[in-house]
Design a protein around this motif. Structure first.
Motif, PDB file in Angstrom:
ATOM      1  N   ASP A  96       4.894  38.351  -6.982  1.00 23.19           N
ATOM      2  CA  ASP A  96       5.295  37.423  -8.037  1.00 23.19           C
ATOM      3  C   ASP A  96       5.844  38.147  -9.265  1.00 23.19           C
ATOM      4  O   ASP A  96       6.745  37.645  -9.940  1.00 23.19           O
ATOM      5  CB  ASP A  96       4.125  36.512  -8.421  1.00 23.19           C
ATOM      6  N   GLU A  97       5.296  39.318  -9.539  1.00 21.00           N
ATOM      7  CA  GLU A  97       5.858  40.105 -10.647  1.00 21.00           C
ATOM      8  C   GLU A  97       7.286  40.555 -10.315  1.00 21.00           C
ATOM      9  O   GLU A  97       8.169  40.562 -11.179  1.00 21.00           O
ATOM     10  CB  GLU A  97       4.968  41.323 -10.929  1.00 21.00           C
ATOM     11  N   PHE A  98       7.488  40.922  -9.061  1.00 17.72           N
ATOM     12  CA  PHE A  98       8.827  41.311  -8.601  1.00 17.72           C
ATOM     13  C   PHE A  98       9.787  40.120  -8.745  1.00 17.72           C
ATOM     14  O   PHE A  98      10.903  40.257  -9.254  1.00 17.72           O
ATOM     15  CB  PHE A  98       8.721  41.768  -7.140  1.00 17.72           C
ATOM     16  N   ALA A  99       9.314  38.946  -8.338  1.00 14.74           N
ATOM     17  CA  ALA A  99      10.155  37.747  -8.459  1.00 14.74           C
ATOM     18  C   ALA A  99      10.498  37.477  -9.922  1.00 14.74           C
ATOM     19  O   ALA A  99      11.641  37.124 -10.250  1.00 14.74           O
ATOM     20  CB  ALA A  99       9.428  36.538  -7.855  1.00 14.74           C
ATOM     21  N   ALA A 100       9.525  37.660 -10.820  1.00 16.07           N
ATOM     22  CA  ALA A 100       9.777  37.395 -12.240  1.00 16.07           C
ATOM     23  C   ALA A 100      10.776  38.396 -12.821  1.00 16.07           C
ATOM     24  O   ALA A 100      11.606  38.050 -13.668  1.00 16.07           O
ATOM     25  CB  ALA A 100       8.462  37.432 -13.025  1.00 16.07           C
ATOM     26  N   ALA A 101      10.716  39.651 -12.360  1.00 14.69           N
ATOM     27  CA  ALA A 101      11.688  40.648 -12.832  1.00 14.69           C
ATOM     28  C   ALA A 101      13.092  40.222 -12.399  1.00 14.69           C
ATOM     29  O   ALA A 101      14.034  40.231 -13.189  1.00 14.69           O
ATOM     30  CB  ALA A 101      11.349  42.030 -12.278  1.00 14.69           C
ATOM     31  N   LEU A 102      13.226  39.814 -11.132  1.00 11.73           N
ATOM     32  CA  LEU A 102      14.549  39.474 -10.616  1.00 11.73           C
ATOM     33  C   LEU A 102      15.097  38.176 -11.208  1.00 11.73           C
ATOM     34  O   LEU A 102      16.267  38.092 -11.562  1.00 11.73           O
ATOM     35  CB  LEU A 102      14.507  39.356  -9.082  1.00 11.73           C
ATOM     36  N   ARG A 103      14.242  37.171 -11.309  1.00 16.47           N
ATOM     37  CA  ARG A 103      14.772  35.856 -11.681  1.00 16.47           C
ATOM     38  C   ARG A 103      14.695  35.555 -13.164  1.00 16.47           C
ATOM     39  O   ARG A 103      15.490  34.795 -13.686  1.00 16.47           O
ATOM     40  CB  ARG A 103      14.027  34.772 -10.905  1.00 16.47           C
ATOM     41  N   GLU A 104      13.696  36.165 -13.857  1.00 18.00           N
ATOM     42  CA  GLU A 104      13.520  35.822 -15.276  1.00 18.00           C
ATOM     43  C   GLU A 104      13.695  37.017 -16.198  1.00 18.00           C
ATOM     44  O   GLU A 104      13.596  36.874 -17.420  1.00 18.00           O
ATOM     45  CB  GLU A 104      12.114  35.242 -15.493  1.00 18.00           C
ATOM     46  N   GLY A 105      13.911  38.227 -15.630  1.00 20.06           N
ATOM     47  CA  GLY A 105      14.050  39.397 -16.478  1.00 20.06           C
ATOM     48  C   GLY A 105      12.759  39.758 -17.178  1.00 20.06           C
ATOM     49  O   GLY A 105      12.779  40.216 -18.317  1.00 20.06           O
ATOM     50  N   ARG A 140       9.376  42.171 -17.113  1.00 18.90           N
ATOM     51  CA  ARG A 140       8.759  43.352 -16.536  1.00 18.90           C
ATOM     52  C   ARG A 140       7.311  43.028 -16.200  1.00 18.90           C
ATOM     53  O   ARG A 140       6.746  42.079 -16.761  1.00 18.90           O
ATOM     54  CB  ARG A 140       8.812  44.474 -17.573  1.00 18.90           C
ATOM     55  N   ALA A 141       6.667  43.845 -15.332  1.00 15.36           N
ATOM     56  CA  ALA A 141       5.287  43.543 -14.921  1.00 15.36           C
ATOM     57  C   ALA A 141       4.357  43.487 -16.133  1.00 15.36           C
ATOM     58  O   ALA A 141       3.393  42.716 -16.151  1.00 15.36           O
ATOM     59  CB  ALA A 141       4.798  44.573 -13.915  1.00 15.36           C
ATOM     60  N   ASP A 142       4.629  44.283 -17.178  1.00 13.57           N
ATOM     61  CA  ASP A 142       3.754  44.259 -18.361  1.00 13.57           C
ATOM     62  C   ASP A 142       4.108  43.107 -19.296  1.00 13.57           C
ATOM     63  O   ASP A 142       3.591  43.010 -20.401  1.00 13.57           O
ATOM     64  CB  ASP A 142       3.810  45.593 -19.104  1.00 13.57           C
ATOM     65  N   GLY A 143       5.012  42.247 -18.885  1.00 13.82           N
ATOM     66  CA  GLY A 143       5.333  41.059 -19.680  1.00 13.82           C
ATOM     67  C   GLY A 143       6.523  41.234 -20.617  1.00 13.82           C
ATOM     68  O   GLY A 143       7.039  40.256 -21.154  1.00 13.82           O
ATOM     69  N   TRP A 148      11.149  41.502 -27.615  1.00 17.23           N
ATOM     70  CA  TRP A 148      10.758  40.093 -27.739  1.00 17.23           C
ATOM     71  C   TRP A 148      11.943  39.237 -28.145  1.00 17.23           C
ATOM     72  O   TRP A 148      12.019  38.068 -27.808  1.00 17.23           O
ATOM     73  CB  TRP A 148       9.587  39.923 -28.707  1.00 17.23           C
ATOM     74  N   GLY A 149      12.897  39.842 -28.884  1.00 23.96           N
ATOM     75  CA  GLY A 149      14.064  39.086 -29.344  1.00 23.96           C
ATOM     76  C   GLY A 149      14.880  38.510 -28.181  1.00 23.96           C
ATOM     77  O   GLY A 149      15.568  37.503 -28.327  1.00 23.96           O
TER      78      GLY A 149
END
Ligand code: HEC
Ligand code: HEC
Ligand code: HEC
Length: 441
Positions: A86-95, A97-100, A151-152
């Motif tokens: 799911d972290e991998f999916a979030a990197a690919l689809r939402e940009g 990183r695993a640390d948020g 964060w920006g």
């Protein structure tokens, strides 16, 4: 279906059989992921020149500073070995990183947002099991304040990124839907071919907007309009004049009867599209041919000279008082010929060519000064080269030559000035900048 087919084997082999079958399924998932990674061209950005595949370290220049791609091999420390699915999916689809933290949009997550869950699974399987781990961290990005405040980017994402996965349009054929998915999603073709707005966002991420794939200048190269539907009143431009097979040939081999690939597109062909199946390439081509193209918004400066007139003038060497035409005869005619059409698949045609006619002549000037080399692809392994002329032509001569080519054979590009040539020359590697090196009299 597969279950029923395997049932007797399962009963026969017991536990061992189940494990073997699970491994085989896993294997094909990894292979599918490897193919999707080609379609997404992950290797192009995540590999440094001469570096190990996917170990990161490629410097990407952006208006905000130098962004360095990261190590995405499965090494747990230096790479993404600790990423969950799911972290991998979030990197690919939402940009994310695993640390948020937010990733810079140099990573094309606004396009990868379209990826389906199935494809994310396969990519994850490949990156965890099919890629060699490399225990070396990539250097940090060098981005100045305020852009180093990750964060920006949340605000930017909220304004411009769109996290919806791909949905075929109702009534869209399977082939067109597949093509749209590949072009908009994994292929992220719009990241170069769609105009950018003030905050560097792509003006459209799919064909719901007419700006999608209408062309953009990036680092001195014109990435042409890719909308190939319909023809306009003067017979059509660019991909409007290409058949679907022409597009497939270009994506598979970097060349066709209209053009040969140069600039940033060379790496796309070499690393990505030349590895895709014929079926997928035909789907992409069919999709590009389905996009209607507006006739307005482009300068129409089609020259008064017909193709026949230019050819006659060059064949008769009637170039007195026409310095651009003389320079063409002396330097270009041997390969691109008096009719400007070159030889199919070998020397690209300069007639109605997008690079030659682009509003911004930078790409043409760049090719004349620095030459170009076609990529070697599985179908056409030999790499053809266009020689460089920067060392023998002055800025003034290059401008005259480029202006001639843009107005010959009914072409429709405008005039090029020596100042424009001087600008492009400055972007060449230092040892290639001088027009008349010491050893030439
Ligand atoms: C156009 C260039 C580009 C392409 C293509 C690209 N990436 Fe990236 N990617 C980047 C950059 C640059 C970063 C680092 C951004 C940052 O540090 O904010 C990144 C970061 C990542 C990260 C986060 C890793 C981390 O912890 O820093 C993952 C995961 C990732 N990419 C996977 C992929 C995959 C999988 C593909 C292919 C489907 C891909 N990328 C294609 C440029 C690209
Ligand atoms: C990294 C930037 C980049 C990406 C990503 C990219 N392109 Fe290109 N593309 C270019 C540039 C620059 C050119 C111009 C090359 C030339 O003039 O020789 C080009 C040229 C083309 C052409 C030839 C157009 C013509 O009229 O001559 C086609 C077709 C094309 N690209 C298709 C695609 C497709 C399909 C994708 C996505 C799979 C894609 N491109 C992704 C930069 C890119
Ligand atoms: C020795 C043969 C040769 C000569 C001489 C030559 N070219 Fe080329 N040219 C090529 C080849 C081969 C390519 C394709 C290479 C590539 O695009 O990577 C090419 C590509 C081009 C392109 C890019 C076309 C496209 O679709 O991207 C342009 C523009 C061009 N040449 C213009 C010129 C001009 C102007 C001259 C004279 C200064 C010239 N060439 C001289 C062989 C030659």
């Amino acid at each position: 279906m597969i279950h029923r087919y395997w049932m007797p084997a399962l009963i026969g082999c017991g536990v061992l059989g189940t494990a073997t079958i699970a491994m085989a399924a896993q294997q094909s998932e990894v292979e599918r992921g490897a193919y999707l990674a080609r379609a997404g061209d992950c290797v192009a950005c995540h590999t440094a020149p001469e570096g190990k595949p996917f170990a990161g370290g490629l410097k990407i220049e952006s208006p905000f500073g130098t962004i360095v791609s990261t190590n995405i091999t499965p090494d747990p420390e230096a790479g993404i070995g600790n990423y969950s699915r799911d972290e991998f999916a979030a990197a690919l689809r939402e940009g994310k990183r695993a640390d948020g933290a937010n990733l810079y949009p140099a990573m094309p997550y606004p396009s990868y947002a379209k990826l389906t869950d199935d494809d994310i699974d396969a990519l994850y399987a490949y990156f965890m099991q099919g890629v060699e781990p490399v225990a070396e961290k990539a250097p940090e990005s060098d981005v100045s304040f305020p852009f180093n405040q990750r964060w920006g980017i949340s605000l930017w994402n909220w304004m411009f990124a769109d996290a919806d996965t791909f949905e075929p349009k109702s009534g869209q054929s399977e082939q067109l839907a597949r093509g749209a998915y590949l072009v908009q999603g994994l292929g992220h073709c719009g990241s170069c071919h769609t105009p950018r707005g003030l905050l560097f966002q792509e003006k459209a991420l799919d064909d719901s907007d007419d700006a999608y794939l209408t062309g953009e200048t990036l680092e001195g190269w014109w990435a042409p309009n890719l909308r190939g539907g319909g023809g306009d009143d003067d017979g059509g431009r660019g991909l409007q004049n290409w058949s679907a097979d022409d597009i497939v040939a270009y994506l598979a081999t970097g060349r066709n009867d209209h053009s040969a690939v140069t600039g940033e597109m060379t790496s796309v062909v070499a690393n990505s599209t030349s590895h895709l199946s014929d079926e997928d390439l035909h789907a992409m081509a069919a999709y590009l041919k389905s996009l209607p193209r507006a006739a307005d918004g482009e300068k129409s400066t089609r020259s008064e000279t017909t193709p026949e007139q230019t050819e006659k003038m060059l064949t008769a060497a009637d170039v007195e008082g026409k310095p651009g035409a003389r320079l063409y005869l002396d330097n270009c005619n041997a390969c691109h010929f008096a009719n400007g059409q070159g030889a199919p698949q070998v020397f690209p045609s300069l007639v109605d060519n997008e690079l030659v006619n682009a509003d911004d002549p930078t790409g043409l000037v760049h090719v004349i000064l620095a030459g170009a080399r076609l990529p070697s692809t599985p179908d056409k392994p030999e790499a053809l080269a266009m020689p460089d002329f920067g060392w023998r032509l002055s800025d003034e001569e290059t401008a005259q030559l480029a202006t001639f080519v843009r107005g010959a054979w009914g072409n429709h590009g405008g005039e090029v000035t020596a100042d424009q040539v001087a600008e492009v020359r400055k972007s060449l590697p230092e040892d290639r900048q001088s027009s008349k090196p010491d050893f030439v009299d």
